[in-house]
Design a protein around this motif. Sequence first.
Motif, PDB file in Angstrom:
ATOM      1  N   MET A  36     -18.217-122.312  -8.477  1.00 27.31           N
ATOM      2  CA  MET A  36     -17.112-122.633  -9.388  1.00 27.31           C
ATOM      3  C   MET A  36     -16.802-124.130  -9.379  1.00 27.31           C
ATOM      4  O   MET A  36     -16.268-124.652 -10.341  1.00 27.31           O
ATOM      5  N   GLU A  57     -10.781-119.616 -19.814  1.00 33.38           N
ATOM      6  CA  GLU A  57     -11.743-120.627 -19.356  1.00 33.38           C
ATOM      7  C   GLU A  57     -12.377-120.219 -18.033  1.00 33.38           C
ATOM      8  O   GLU A  57     -13.575-120.401 -17.820  1.00 33.38           O
ATOM      9  N   GLN A  60     -14.792-117.429 -18.588  1.00 32.83           N
ATOM     10  CA  GLN A  60     -16.036-117.946 -19.163  1.00 32.83           C
ATOM     11  C   GLN A  60     -16.947-118.479 -18.062  1.00 32.83           C
ATOM     12  O   GLN A  60     -18.133-118.179 -18.018  1.00 32.83           O
ATOM     13  N   ARG A  61     -16.377-119.266 -17.156  1.00 31.15           N
ATOM     14  CA  ARG A  61     -17.160-119.844 -16.050  1.00 31.15           C
ATOM     15  C   ARG A  61     -17.691-118.749 -15.133  1.00 31.15           C
ATOM     16  O   ARG A  61     -18.856-118.764 -14.741  1.00 31.15           O
ATOM     17  N   GLU A  64     -20.603-116.962 -16.694  1.00 33.07           N
ATOM     18  CA  GLU A  64     -21.841-117.738 -16.601  1.00 33.07           C
ATOM     19  C   GLU A  64     -22.447-117.643 -15.202  1.00 33.07           C
ATOM     20  O   GLU A  64     -23.655-117.472 -15.048  1.00 33.07           O
ATOM     21  N   ILE A  65     -21.612-117.765 -14.187  1.00 31.32           N
ATOM     22  CA  ILE A  65     -22.094-117.750 -12.804  1.00 31.32           C
ATOM     23  C   ILE A  65     -22.652-116.382 -12.435  1.00 31.32           C
ATOM     24  O   ILE A  65     -23.741-116.265 -11.863  1.00 31.32           O
TER      25      ILE A  65
END
Length: 153
Positions: A36, A57, A60-61, A64-65
Amino acid sequence: MTTTTKDKNKKIHQGRNIKRFREMLGMKQDALAFEMGEDWNQQKISLLEQKETIEKEILQRLSEILKIPINAIESFDEESAINIISNTVNNSDTATGNSLYNNYPTFNINPVEKWLEALDENKKLYERLLETEKQLVTSEKEKVALLEKLLDK
């Protein structure tokens, strides 16, 4: 599948879903915090997993991870998933006459091949051991010969 009013009003706990997906992927909180960014640590991930709703937000991160769609995090409901799996398993079992207990595991590894590989490796190790032993014996013979020469002088 019909959606009832009860299902629509049910609140999804996004933090708990993050924790479930993270654990399914075998990822520790520390590792997720590292991914992160530097503002994150294990404690912050722990607090995040306790939150019922998470900012877009951050979702979203995390998506992706963890390589999981955001809508999976936002809408995953364990109770519904268990019901779907339970119904699917029960329906397909009775329809086909199969039982969960009649499925045999398949292995990509042929045990005979592995055994032959191990035998080959043992053979190579044994040959190396014999070569080393020969070198030691030759070395000892040379030492004895040298000592005999020294004694003769």
